[in-house]
Design a protein around this motif. Structure first.
Motif, short mmCIF file in Angstrom:
data_model
loop_
_atom_site.label_atom_id
_atom_site.label_comp_id
_atom_site.label_asym_id
_atom_site.label_seq_id
_atom_site.Cartn_x
_atom_site.Cartn_y
_atom_site.Cartn_z
N ALA A 202 0.94 -8.68 -0.49
CA ALA A 202 0.56 -7.58 0.40
C ALA A 202 1.57 -6.45 0.30
O ALA A 202 1.20 -5.27 0.25
N ALA A 203 2.86 -6.78 0.25
CA ALA A 203 3.90 -5.76 0.15
C ALA A 203 3.77 -4.97 -1.15
O ALA A 203 3.92 -3.74 -1.16
N GLU A 204 3.51 -5.68 -2.25
CA GLU A 204 3.39 -5.01 -3.54
C GLU A 204 2.18 -4.08 -3.58
O GLU A 204 2.26 -2.97 -4.11
N VAL A 205 1.07 -4.52 -3.00
CA VAL A 205 -0.13 -3.68 -3.00
C VAL A 205 0.08 -2.47 -2.09
O VAL A 205 -0.32 -1.35 -2.43
N LYS A 206 0.70 -2.67 -0.95
CA LYS A 206 0.98 -1.55 -0.04
C LYS A 206 1.84 -0.49 -0.73
O LYS A 206 1.65 0.71 -0.53
N ASN A 207 2.79 -0.93 -1.54
CA ASN A 207 3.68 0.01 -2.22
C ASN A 207 2.96 0.88 -3.23
O ASN A 207 3.48 1.93 -3.64
N SER A 210 1.84 5.15 -2.40
CA SER A 210 3.18 5.70 -2.25
C SER A 210 3.24 6.67 -1.09
O SER A 210 2.27 7.31 -0.71
N GLY A 211 4.44 6.80 -0.52
CA GLY A 211 4.66 7.76 0.55
C GLY A 211 4.70 7.12 1.92
O GLY A 211 4.52 5.91 2.08
N ARG A 212 4.96 7.96 2.90
CA ARG A 212 5.04 7.50 4.29
C ARG A 212 4.36 8.50 5.20
O ARG A 212 4.04 9.61 4.78
N SER A 269 5.71 3.27 6.92
CA SER A 269 5.23 3.10 5.55
C SER A 269 3.72 2.97 5.57
O SER A 269 3.13 2.60 6.58
N HIS A 270 3.09 3.27 4.46
CA HIS A 270 1.65 3.12 4.38
C HIS A 270 1.28 1.65 4.43
O HIS A 270 2.00 0.78 3.93
N GLY A 271 0.16 1.35 5.06
CA GLY A 271 -0.29 -0.02 5.21
C GLY A 271 -1.31 -0.40 4.16
O GLY A 271 -1.62 0.36 3.24
N LEU A 272 -1.88 -1.60 4.34
CA LEU A 272 -2.85 -2.11 3.38
C LEU A 272 -4.10 -1.24 3.37
O LEU A 272 -4.72 -1.04 2.33
N ALA A 278 -6.75 4.39 -1.11
CA ALA A 278 -6.22 5.13 -2.25
C ALA A 278 -6.68 4.55 -3.58
O ALA A 278 -6.93 5.28 -4.55
N LEU A 279 -6.82 3.22 -3.63
CA LEU A 279 -7.09 2.56 -4.90
C LEU A 279 -8.57 2.28 -5.16
O LEU A 279 -8.96 2.02 -6.31
#
Length: 286
Positions: A202-207, A210-212, A269-272, A278-279
């Protein structure tokens, strides 16, 4: 690959699932999730490529009890009790787990004598979960298992799934509830137009989003002034409060503190959900 006429539902998904993982399989409607799950369950065949589960074809793996599924609806006889339903299903397997054991593991041992028609939606889903456990499968597939449940039903269902998965069972689930994926999945796979666009924790996908976001209460400014700050990508106004998205939150926050009367400043930070949008939306990078 899997197509329906001119529509390519699955466009080269290359996926390896490791034993013991809990995997969330996410994507917008029409992304190819259900088609992929159908192929995993032997309900459809790929036009090209192969599907193998524990070294067997999906149908062979299911016939030997290595794979079970919990679907949204169906499979229940309303005029039986919960225990009678599980006992009847157990007759379909050569070496099923004990009925009382699977009722306990599904969290419904206390309602074994209740008629199915009297069970809530969440209880009926946990009954389907108990039925799926009878063959002691190595892989459990859940397709939108909590659709229509209330908050308590969803929580109880996932507590039962998580407790059982701790025994080493592999779980693959599709859901539209992103909070479920965030809370319960070890690994998240995002698909768009039949292709995998993200695969990680989850952390990797959230990253990947990008951005906040900076939220602050500011007076005496308008959206155009805030949009002109270096590093600000979008601005939304909510009365005297603003939400700014940026890839350089430190610089933007510094500007707000020195050039405006901003207060109640919050940086997140941006969430899931941000990553999902975005994706998987049109125009996003493949």
């Amino acid at each position: 690959m899997k197509s329906f006429g001119s529509v390519r539902a699955v466009n080269g998904i290359d996926l390896t699932v490791r034993p013991g993982e809990i995997i969330a399989f996410l994507g917008p409607n029409g992304a190819g999730k259900t088609t992929t799950i159908d192929m995993l369950l032997g309900l459809g065949k790929p036009d090209s490529g192969t599907v193998s589960i524990f070294g067997r074809s999906p149908r062979a793996a299911i016939a030997q009890g290595h794979v079970s599924a919990v679907l949204q609806t169906g499979g229940l006889l309303k005029d039986l009790t919960v225990r009678e339903t599980v006992r009847l299903t157990a007759t379909l397997f050569a070496d099923p787990r004990p009925v009382d054991e699977v009722l306990e593991r599904a969290g419904i041992a206390d309602i074994g004598d209740r008629m199915v028609v009297k069970c809530s939606g969440g209880q009926q889903q946990r009954l389907r979960f108990a039925m799926a456990l009878l063959s002691d499968p190595g892989l459990l597939i859940l397709d939108e298992p909590t659709t229509g449940m209330d908050v308590t039903g969803r929580r109880d269902f996932w507590n039962a799934i998580r407790a059982d998965a701790a025994r080493g069972r592999t779980v693959l689930f599709a859901t539209h509830y992103l909070d479920e994926a965030d809370a319960y999945a070890d690994r998240i796979i995002l698909v768009r137009q039949g292709r995998i666009v993200a695969d990680g924790t989850a952390a990797e996908v959230k990253n990947l989003a990008s951005g906040r976001t900076i939220r602050a209460t500011i007076s005496g400014v308008d959206e155009s002034e805030l949009a002109a700050i270096a590093g600000v990508e979008t601005v939304e106004r909510h009365g005297d409060s603003y939400s700014l998205t940026t890839r350089d939150s430190d610089a933007v926050a510094r500007h707000l503190f020195t050039a405006t009367d901003a207060y109640d400043v919050e940086i997140t930070s941006h969430g899931l959900e941000d990553a999902f949008i975005a994706l998987t939306t049109e125009g996003s990078a493949s």
